[in-house]
Scaffold this motif. Structure first.
Motif, mmCIF file in Angstrom:
data_model
loop_
_atom_site.group_PDB
_atom_site.id
_atom_site.type_symbol
_atom_site.label_atom_id
_atom_site.label_comp_id
_atom_site.label_asym_id
_atom_site.label_seq_id
_atom_site.Cartn_x
_atom_site.Cartn_y
_atom_site.Cartn_z
ATOM 1 N N TYR A 68 37.524 44.260 51.247
ATOM 2 C CA TYR A 68 36.087 43.974 51.356
ATOM 3 C C TYR A 68 35.320 44.977 50.501
ATOM 4 O O TYR A 68 35.131 46.132 50.876
ATOM 5 C CB TYR A 68 35.639 44.065 52.812
ATOM 6 C CG TYR A 68 34.350 43.325 53.100
ATOM 7 C CD1 TYR A 68 34.345 41.942 53.196
ATOM 8 C CD2 TYR A 68 33.151 44.013 53.254
ATOM 9 C CE1 TYR A 68 33.178 41.252 53.463
ATOM 10 C CE2 TYR A 68 31.978 43.329 53.518
ATOM 11 C CZ TYR A 68 31.994 41.954 53.620
ATOM 12 O OH TYR A 68 30.828 41.272 53.869
ATOM 13 N N GLY A 69 34.927 44.533 49.315
ATOM 14 C CA GLY A 69 34.169 45.407 48.432
ATOM 15 C C GLY A 69 34.992 46.434 47.700
ATOM 16 O O GLY A 69 34.517 47.539 47.422
ATOM 17 N N SER A 70 36.218 46.107 47.322
ATOM 18 C CA SER A 70 37.054 47.064 46.592
ATOM 19 C C SER A 70 36.639 47.186 45.135
ATOM 20 O O SER A 70 36.851 48.220 44.504
ATOM 21 C CB SER A 70 38.520 46.637 46.640
ATOM 22 O OG SER A 70 38.762 45.532 45.780
ATOM 23 N N TRP A 71 36.129 46.094 44.589
ATOM 24 C CA TRP A 71 35.820 45.981 43.163
ATOM 25 C C TRP A 71 37.053 46.239 42.293
ATOM 26 O O TRP A 71 36.949 46.473 41.101
ATOM 27 C CB TRP A 71 34.624 46.858 42.782
ATOM 28 C CG TRP A 71 33.350 46.234 43.301
ATOM 29 C CD1 TRP A 71 32.877 46.330 44.590
ATOM 30 C CD2 TRP A 71 32.469 45.358 42.610
ATOM 31 N NE1 TRP A 71 31.741 45.560 44.729
ATOM 32 C CE2 TRP A 71 31.460 44.964 43.526
ATOM 33 C CE3 TRP A 71 32.415 44.877 41.304
ATOM 34 C CZ2 TRP A 71 30.429 44.099 43.189
ATOM 35 C CZ3 TRP A 71 31.378 44.026 40.954
ATOM 36 C CH2 TRP A 71 30.405 43.642 41.883
ATOM 37 N N TYR A 72 38.224 46.218 42.935
ATOM 38 C CA TYR A 72 39.508 46.348 42.257
ATOM 39 C C TYR A 72 39.638 47.675 41.508
ATOM 40 O O TYR A 72 40.338 47.778 40.513
ATOM 41 C CB TYR A 72 39.754 45.136 41.343
ATOM 42 C CG TYR A 72 39.731 43.856 42.150
ATOM 43 C CD1 TYR A 72 40.844 43.441 42.862
ATOM 44 C CD2 TYR A 72 38.556 43.094 42.252
ATOM 45 C CE1 TYR A 72 40.813 42.294 43.644
ATOM 46 C CE2 TYR A 72 38.517 41.947 43.039
ATOM 47 C CZ TYR A 72 39.641 41.554 43.733
ATOM 48 O OH TYR A 72 39.599 40.431 44.517
ATOM 49 N N TRP A 73 38.967 48.705 42.040
ATOM 50 C CA TRP A 73 39.124 50.074 41.535
ATOM 51 C C TRP A 73 40.156 50.831 42.363
ATOM 52 O O TRP A 73 40.474 50.451 43.482
ATOM 53 C CB TRP A 73 37.803 50.849 41.666
ATOM 54 C CG TRP A 73 36.668 50.406 40.831
ATOM 55 C CD1 TRP A 73 36.676 50.129 39.492
ATOM 56 C CD2 TRP A 73 35.309 50.214 41.261
ATOM 57 N NE1 TRP A 73 35.422 49.777 39.075
ATOM 58 C CE2 TRP A 73 34.557 49.824 40.130
ATOM 59 C CE3 TRP A 73 34.654 50.354 42.490
ATOM 60 C CZ2 TRP A 73 33.187 49.560 40.199
ATOM 61 C CZ3 TRP A 73 33.296 50.080 42.555
ATOM 62 C CH2 TRP A 73 32.578 49.695 41.422
ATOM 63 N N ASP A 74 40.622 51.927 41.828
ATOM 64 C CA ASP A 74 41.224 52.992 42.619
ATOM 65 C C ASP A 74 40.076 53.920 42.981
ATOM 66 O O ASP A 74 39.589 54.687 42.138
ATOM 67 C CB ASP A 74 42.287 53.751 41.822
ATOM 68 C CG ASP A 74 43.617 53.021 41.766
ATOM 69 O OD1 ASP A 74 43.760 51.976 42.437
ATOM 70 O OD2 ASP A 74 44.509 53.482 41.036
ATOM 71 N N SER A 75 39.620 53.848 44.195
ATOM 72 C CA SER A 75 38.421 54.580 44.594
ATOM 73 C C SER A 75 38.642 56.090 44.568
ATOM 74 O O SER A 75 39.598 56.589 45.174
ATOM 75 C CB SER A 75 37.987 54.157 45.999
ATOM 76 O OG SER A 75 36.964 55.010 46.481
ATOM 77 N N PRO A 76 37.755 56.842 43.902
ATOM 78 C CA PRO A 76 37.840 58.298 43.961
ATOM 79 C C PRO A 76 37.275 58.857 45.267
ATOM 80 O O PRO A 76 37.386 60.056 45.515
ATOM 81 C CB PRO A 76 36.981 58.740 42.771
ATOM 82 C CG PRO A 76 35.977 57.651 42.617
ATOM 83 C CD PRO A 76 36.686 56.380 42.997
#
Length: 276
Positions: free
Chosen positions: A94-102
């Motif tokens: 839900y709301g990842s935006w397909y990033w590896d979140s820092p």
């Protein structure tokens, strides 16, 4: 006249059966980077056989969607059959935006989709395990994700498509949980600048990525898609760009998927990787 009517009905019934011939596997793929299982739908074309090799298109959902979205779209199932390709539809959170979140280590969807999932699919299905046999596309958040992942991983994906994509995140600093993944724009502007698709075009090497962009003229993302189109033109990066009346709706995406899969099929055919 009656005989012609019966024949016409019979043809329609046969076409209907063909449309529904694709098989959908619903499963879970383990992500070592996130230490959890990710729900995924895999659409197999009619006549799928392990003795052949098939190109794969990864389809990404939007902010409020799930792994089940594309497997329920008629045009996606039809495309899998017609073009003899496998569709892989992962849950992007839900709301990842397909990033590896820092910010949040439980959101490492770049690593999952471009690495863990691709490796798992190639191991478990009869795929063409090169970038010439892989495309990625998505809608809204997934449109951003598809371009983002393909630009960062040209060795994995050879073609990328966006439908109504959020291709520039900066005009929307308070929307769709992006601040939860990158930190607030006011505090971490460099993260936002680095992780927005429109600022990543310098990473595209000539002749390494086929791109298609599609956005309706009534969409709230229309302006940023126009700006991306102009930025691609300025850099002389070849791409297909489609606009037509339409908003940020399922009706638009269910039409757009036909163009996306046709584009992918042409890419695979030109790369000469299609199943013989």
């Amino acid at each position: 006249m009656k005989m012609r009517s019966f024949l016409a009905i019979g043809v329609l019934l046969l076409l209907s059966f063909n449309v529904l011939a694709a098989k959908v596997d619903t499963l879970e793929v383990y992500s070592a980077s996130m230490k959890k299982r990710i729900r995924t739908s895999v659409v197999l074309p009619d006549g799928y056989a392990k003795t052949k090799k098939y190109p794969v298109v990864y389809l990404l959902h939007g902010y409020s969607g799930s792994y089940a979205y594309w497997a329920g779209v008629k045009g996606a199932l039809e495309g899998a059959d017609r073009y003899q390709m496998i569709l892989v539809c992962p849950d992007g959170g839900y709301g990842s935006w397909y990033w590896d979140s820092p910010v949040d280590p439980s959101f490492r969807y770049e690593t999952f989709v471009s690495g863990e999932l691709v490796s798992w699919v190639d191991k478990n299905y009869a795929t063409i395990p090169t970038s010439k046999g892989r495309g990625i596309a998505g809608l809204s958040m997934g449109g951003h994700g598809a371009l983002y992942l393909a630009i960062k991983h040209p060795d994995v994906f050879g073609a990328a498509g966006s439908m109504s994509g959020g291709v520039d995140i900066r005009p929307f600093p308070n929307n769709w949980d992006m601040a939860k993944r990158l930190g607030r724009y006011s505090e971490f502007p460099e993260r936002w600048e680095k992780n927005t698709v429109i600022n990543m075009l310098h990473l595209i090497e000539p002749q390494t990525l086929r791109i298609i962009i599609d956005c309706g003229t009534d969409d709230f993302f229309y302006k940023v898609n126009e700006e991306l189109h102009q930025a691609l033109l300025l850099r002389n990066i070849p791409h297909d760009y489609i606009t037509r009346p339409g908003a940020h709706t399922s009706a638009y995406w269910q039409n757009a998927i036909f163009y996306q899969l046709l584009f992918m099929d042409r890419f695979f055919s030109e790369a000469d990787v299609k199943t013989k």
